[in-house]
Each structure stands twice: as C-alpha cells, then as structure tokens.
Write a protein that holds these residues in place. Structure first.
Motif, PDB file in Angstrom:
ATOM      1  N   PHE A 211       7.715  -6.416   3.938  1.00 43.27           N
ATOM      2  CA  PHE A 211       8.653  -4.930   4.810  1.00 43.27           C
ATOM      3  C   PHE A 211       7.048  -4.181   5.229  1.00 43.27           C
ATOM      4  O   PHE A 211       6.133  -4.423   5.321  1.00 43.27           O
ATOM      5  N   LEU A 212       7.274  -4.071   6.553  1.00 41.57           N
ATOM      6  CA  LEU A 212       6.446  -3.594   7.794  1.00 41.57           C
ATOM      7  C   LEU A 212       6.965  -1.726   7.781  1.00 41.57           C
ATOM      8  O   LEU A 212       8.117  -1.271   8.233  1.00 41.57           O
ATOM      9  N   LEU A 213       5.763  -1.092   7.697  1.00 43.49           N
ATOM     10  CA  LEU A 213       5.948   0.370   8.283  1.00 43.49           C
ATOM     11  C   LEU A 213       5.416   0.938   9.025  1.00 43.49           C
ATOM     12  O   LEU A 213       3.785   0.429   9.510  1.00 43.49           O
ATOM     13  N   VAL A 214       6.018   0.575  10.132  1.00 46.66           N
ATOM     14  CA  VAL A 214       5.682   1.370  11.876  1.00 46.66           C
ATOM     15  C   VAL A 214       5.112   3.020  11.980  1.00 46.66           C
ATOM     16  O   VAL A 214       6.557   3.499  11.947  1.00 46.66           O
ATOM     17  N   THR A 215       4.373   3.392  12.138  1.00 42.29           N
ATOM     18  CA  THR A 215       4.303   5.253  12.455  1.00 42.29           C
ATOM     19  C   THR A 215       4.126   5.331  13.767  1.00 42.29           C
ATOM     20  O   THR A 215       3.148   4.368  14.155  1.00 42.29           O
ATOM     21  N   LEU A 216       4.655   6.374  14.148  1.00 37.51           N
ATOM     22  CA  LEU A 216       4.664   6.641  15.920  1.00 37.51           C
ATOM     23  C   LEU A 216       4.333   7.717  15.593  1.00 37.51           C
ATOM     24  O   LEU A 216       4.815   8.936  15.822  1.00 37.51           O
ATOM     25  N   GLY A 217       3.391   8.309  16.818  1.00 33.68           N
ATOM     26  CA  GLY A 217       2.661  10.144  16.644  1.00 33.68           C
ATOM     27  C   GLY A 217       1.872   9.759  17.511  1.00 33.68           C
ATOM     28  O   GLY A 217       1.205   9.621  18.533  1.00 33.68           O
ATOM     29  N   GLN A 218       0.919  10.956  16.726  1.00 37.95           N
ATOM     30  CA  GLN A 218      -1.374  11.052  17.642  1.00 37.95           C
ATOM     31  C   GLN A 218      -1.149   9.369  17.702  1.00 37.95           C
ATOM     32  O   GLN A 218      -1.653   9.315  18.547  1.00 37.95           O
ATOM     33  N   GLY A 219      -1.526   8.607  16.832  1.00 32.21           N
ATOM     34  CA  GLY A 219      -1.766   7.725  16.043  1.00 32.21           C
ATOM     35  C   GLY A 219      -0.934   6.680  16.054  1.00 32.21           C
ATOM     36  O   GLY A 219       0.490   7.384  16.418  1.00 32.21           O
ATOM     37  N   ILE A 220      -0.783   5.460  16.456  1.00 32.80           N
ATOM     38  CA  ILE A 220       0.595   4.389  16.029  1.00 32.80           C
ATOM     39  C   ILE A 220      -0.589   3.043  15.373  1.00 32.80           C
ATOM     40  O   ILE A 220      -1.137   2.901  15.306  1.00 32.80           O
ATOM     41  N   GLY A 221      -0.008   3.260  13.700  1.00 31.24           N
ATOM     42  CA  GLY A 221      -0.205   2.799  12.737  1.00 31.24           C
ATOM     43  C   GLY A 221       0.712   1.512  12.401  1.00 31.24           C
ATOM     44  O   GLY A 221       2.096   1.777  12.739  1.00 31.24           O
ATOM     45  N   MET A 222       0.536   0.645  11.159  1.00 30.77           N
ATOM     46  CA  MET A 222       1.559   0.025  10.441  1.00 30.77           C
ATOM     47  C   MET A 222       0.971  -0.160   8.914  1.00 30.77           C
ATOM     48  O   MET A 222      -0.422  -0.663   8.890  1.00 30.77           O
ATOM     49  N   GLY A 223       1.702   0.134   7.861  1.00 32.42           N
ATOM     50  CA  GLY A 223       1.249  -0.164   6.610  1.00 32.42           C
ATOM     51  C   GLY A 223       2.212  -1.553   6.612  1.00 32.42           C
ATOM     52  O   GLY A 223       3.460  -1.994   7.060  1.00 32.42           O
ATOM     53  N   ILE A 224       1.563  -2.537   5.808  1.00 32.87           N
ATOM     54  CA  ILE A 224       1.957  -4.161   5.397  1.00 32.87           C
ATOM     55  C   ILE A 224       1.797  -4.362   3.687  1.00 32.87           C
ATOM     56  O   ILE A 224       1.533  -4.134   3.393  1.00 32.87           O
ATOM     57  N   VAL A 225       3.238  -4.547   3.338  1.00 32.81           N
ATOM     58  CA  VAL A 225       4.021  -5.200   2.426  1.00 32.81           C
ATOM     59  C   VAL A 225       4.134  -6.441   1.812  1.00 32.81           C
ATOM     60  O   VAL A 225       4.783  -6.660   2.642  1.00 32.81           O
ATOM     61  N   LEU A 226       3.284  -7.328   1.457  1.00 33.78           N
ATOM     62  CA  LEU A 226       3.625  -8.468   1.608  1.00 33.78           C
ATOM     63  C   LEU A 226       3.607  -9.192   0.007  1.00 33.78           C
ATOM     64  O   LEU A 226       3.150  -8.585  -0.753  1.00 33.78           O
TER      65      LEU A 226
END
Length: 405
Positions: A211-226
């Motif tokens: 799954f992917l976790l995308v966060t939208l705020g001061q920055g834009i990030g992504m956590g990747i679980v494989l």
C-alpha cells in the motif's frame, strides 16, 4: 569458519520476531495456532512463548475450544508492559507522545521551536521525554526507546538526516548525537514513513501487503509498504513524491528545483496562488486549507485552483500505481479534505490515468490528516524494531549498545 553461536542467535531472533508478529496480527491465538502460521515446531514456539511471558511482552488469556485433549491457553500482546516515545519535529514545533505497545497514546507534550538546530532539538527532546514519564509516573526502565519523524531524506540505517530543506539540516548524525546526550535508543525516519508504519501495524494497512500512504500539507510525501515491509530505498531516499517533476512551471521548490509537485500543489503554494486571486477582489486572504475549501464553494477560480492541483497529484499517484500496483492508496489531506475539490481532482485523475489493466485493483481512500498521528507514527519506529526482533528487549535495556544499523 562461521560462528555457530552467532548463527543460532540470529535464527532465534528471526523466529522470535515471527512469533510476536503472529501474536500481534492474529491474537489472541494458541501456541498451536502460532506454529501453524509460522511453520515452526510446537517445541520452538513453546520455548519462545515462555521467554516472552517472562519478559511480559505477551500474556495468557482465555482458552481454546477443544473437543479432544486439554484446551490450550491463548496468547496476546501485553500492550501495557513497556512504552515508547514518538517525536515529530517540524520547522516550528516539537511534539512528543508516550505510547504503549499498540501505539495507544498515553500522554502528549509539545514545545515551540523556531527553525531548531540539532542541539536545540535534542535539548527539547530530553525535556519533553522527562515530562511525559513524570506525568504518567512511568519508570525509565519501561521506556524501550524514542522514535523521531523528520521531514526530508532520512537514512534510518545510519540514523542520519541526509537532507531536510524544511529544517535546513544536511548530513546530521541525529541518532548518534541524541543517544549520546540522552542515553536512550533513538530511531529516526522520514515522518511520512513513520505514519506508514503505524498504518501497517495498527491502521488501514493492517493485513495489506502492498500500500501507499500519501500526505498533503506543508509538504507532499509518500510512504511505501511492499510485501508488508516499509520500503526505504538506498539511504532513505524513497518517498519524495512531492519532488516528482510534473510541470513546466518556473515556480521554485524548497528543494531548489522547479516544476515539483510540491511547488504547485502543497499548502503553501496553494495559499500563495489564492492570495493572488483574493488580492484582485479585495477579500481577506486564506490562512489555511479550510479557507480554500470555503472559497471554492462560491468562487469558480478557487475551485479550479484546487481541482487543477488535485489533478496534478492524481496523475503522480496514477504513475506510481502503474509501477507498483498496490492494493491500497490512502491519501490524507489537511482540513475537511475528503469532500473538497482537491480530493475530487485527485480521484478523477487517478481513474483517468491508471493503466486499464490495473484499474479497479487498487482501493483509493481519502482521510483527514490530523496533527496527532505524526508523533504516534514515530513511536511505531521503536515498536517496529521490537516486532521484528523481540529479543532486542534485552538490548533496549542497554541504551549505549553498539549501533546495528
């Protein structure tokens, strides 16, 4: 010639990790059930379970239903046996939370820090950890360690902040400095990755392999679980989703590049673009995302602004889906994000640009991004170390252990 004692120790550590993860994910569960899930022998599971019971990592509860023979006792995680501290550092504030072994928050403390130096951060961290332990009357011997979530490229293996534009840090050995000052095990990771770890163990990603976790705020990030594991890449460089180049825009990003997703669709960028629109009309400028959502409800230009930003984010997400084919993409944004034009633009672009053969195989979920989960996510760094190798509890008790990263 291989060291047999070292080999046996490694094997036992791996087996112990498998047993504890099975208890966490499937408990309450019997010893026989653990053996079936792990393919370990009943004798091995029994020995490991006995050791964990002595360490208070697990406890016995209830009995199995049995039609023949003596019923077995069920095992579950003893969440209150130990605690961890999670710390989230931004360019303006340090937030710390004390959690149990299921990342349930027991207490929280914050301190304002304006563009902190590493030394400022470590001093504040020591103060807040002391406050948390005192507030909850928790002995220091129950504290397994401190997890720290930082923005930027973070090398978890060496405990180094490689590059953090928000903090203005480069090549800072954060974990070593903090361990030397505080005498406690310190684990650092990109802040979005810490959230992904919490999702993997206790949230939406529990039981989801990819799954992917995308966060939208001061920055834009992504956590990747494989395959059930957080994917960090070489030197912690995975997940800089906000620096995917998606535009020919000349707007410069915090990283120094131009055309980055973050430069055109982050909160700061959207507020700057909104200010131009409101200046022309004489209206008061927006100060947060909820203001932008409110403006978009009556002003077509603001609605287009958010839809366009969402479409850029959605195209980026679709590109990653086309490469990794995850089961789930969890997108979290500030304010009332779920019902906003920003979320609508993301959804439409993901559906439009995902490869047809993959369309429908990835679940897309929108949720609000609160401040609370960040520090809780950082605590999961410590818990993750424990869950992967619970015999490390003995090492956690030696805060000046040699770094194994």
């Amino acid at each position: 010639m291989p060291n047999r004692d070292t080999g046996r120790s490694l094997l036992r550590s791996l087996n112990s990790g498998a047993v504890l993860r099975t208890v966490i994910e499937h408990g309450p569960i019997s010893r026989a059930g653990i053996a079936r899930h792990t393919n370990l022998t009943n004798v091995t599971v029994g020995a490991i379970a006995s050791e964990m019971l002595e360490q208070d990592l697990i406890s016995e509860t209830g009995q199995t239903d049995s039609t023949a023979g003596r019923p077995g006792r069920l095992l579950e995680l003893n969440a209150g046996a130990y605690v961890a501290v999670g710390a989230k550092l931004s360019d303006r504030q340090l937030t710390c939370e004390l959690t149990d072994l299921r990342a349930n928050v027991l207490a929280e403390a914050t301190m304002a820090l304006e563009h902190p130096t590493p030394e400022d951060f470590i001093t504040a961290l020591g103060q807040l950890v002391g406050e948390l332990l005192a507030t909850t009357s928790t002995g220091r011997d129950r504290l397994l360690g401190i997890g720290v979530g930082l923005p930027g490229v973070i090398d978890r293996e060496t405990g180094t902040a490689r590059y953090s534009p928000f903090l203005r840090w480069a090549e800072v050995p954060v974990a070593d400095l903090a361990e030397a000052a505080l005498g406690l095990p310190i684990f650092i990771e990109n802040d979005v990755n810490t959230l992904a770890l919490t999702e993997r163990w206790f949230g939406r990603g529990h039981g989801v392999q990819d799954f992917l976790l995308v966060t939208l705020g001061q920055g834009i990030g992504m956590g990747i679980v494989l395959s059930g594991e957080l994917h960090s890449g070489a030197s912690g460089g995975v997940g800089e989703f906000g620096h995917m180049v998606v535009s020919d825009s000349t707007q410069e990003c915090e990283c120094g590049n131009i055309g980055c997703l973050e430069a055109i669709a982050s909160e700061g960028s959207l507020l700057r673009q909104s200010a131009i629109l409101t200046e022309a009309s004489g209206a008061s400028p927006a100060v947060g995302m909820d203001d932008l959502y409110r403006f978009a409800a009556t002003d077509p230009d603001h609605k287009i602004l958010l839809m366009t930003a969402g479409e850029s984010i959605g195209r980026g997400i679709a590109n990653v889906i086309n490469v990794l084919s995850p089961e789930l993409v969890l997108v979290r944004g500030l304010g009332n994000f779920e019902s906003s034009p920003l979320a609508t633009g993301i959804d439409q672009a993901v559906q439009a640009h995902t490869f047809p053969g993959l369309a429908g195989s990835t679940e897309l979920i929108f949720e609000k991004l609160d401040d609370g989960p960040w520090a809780r996510g950082a605590a999961s760094l410590v818990l993750s170390e424990l869950f992967m190798s619970p015999v490390a509890v003995a090492n956690f008790r030696d805060p000046l252990r040699s770094r194994s990263r």
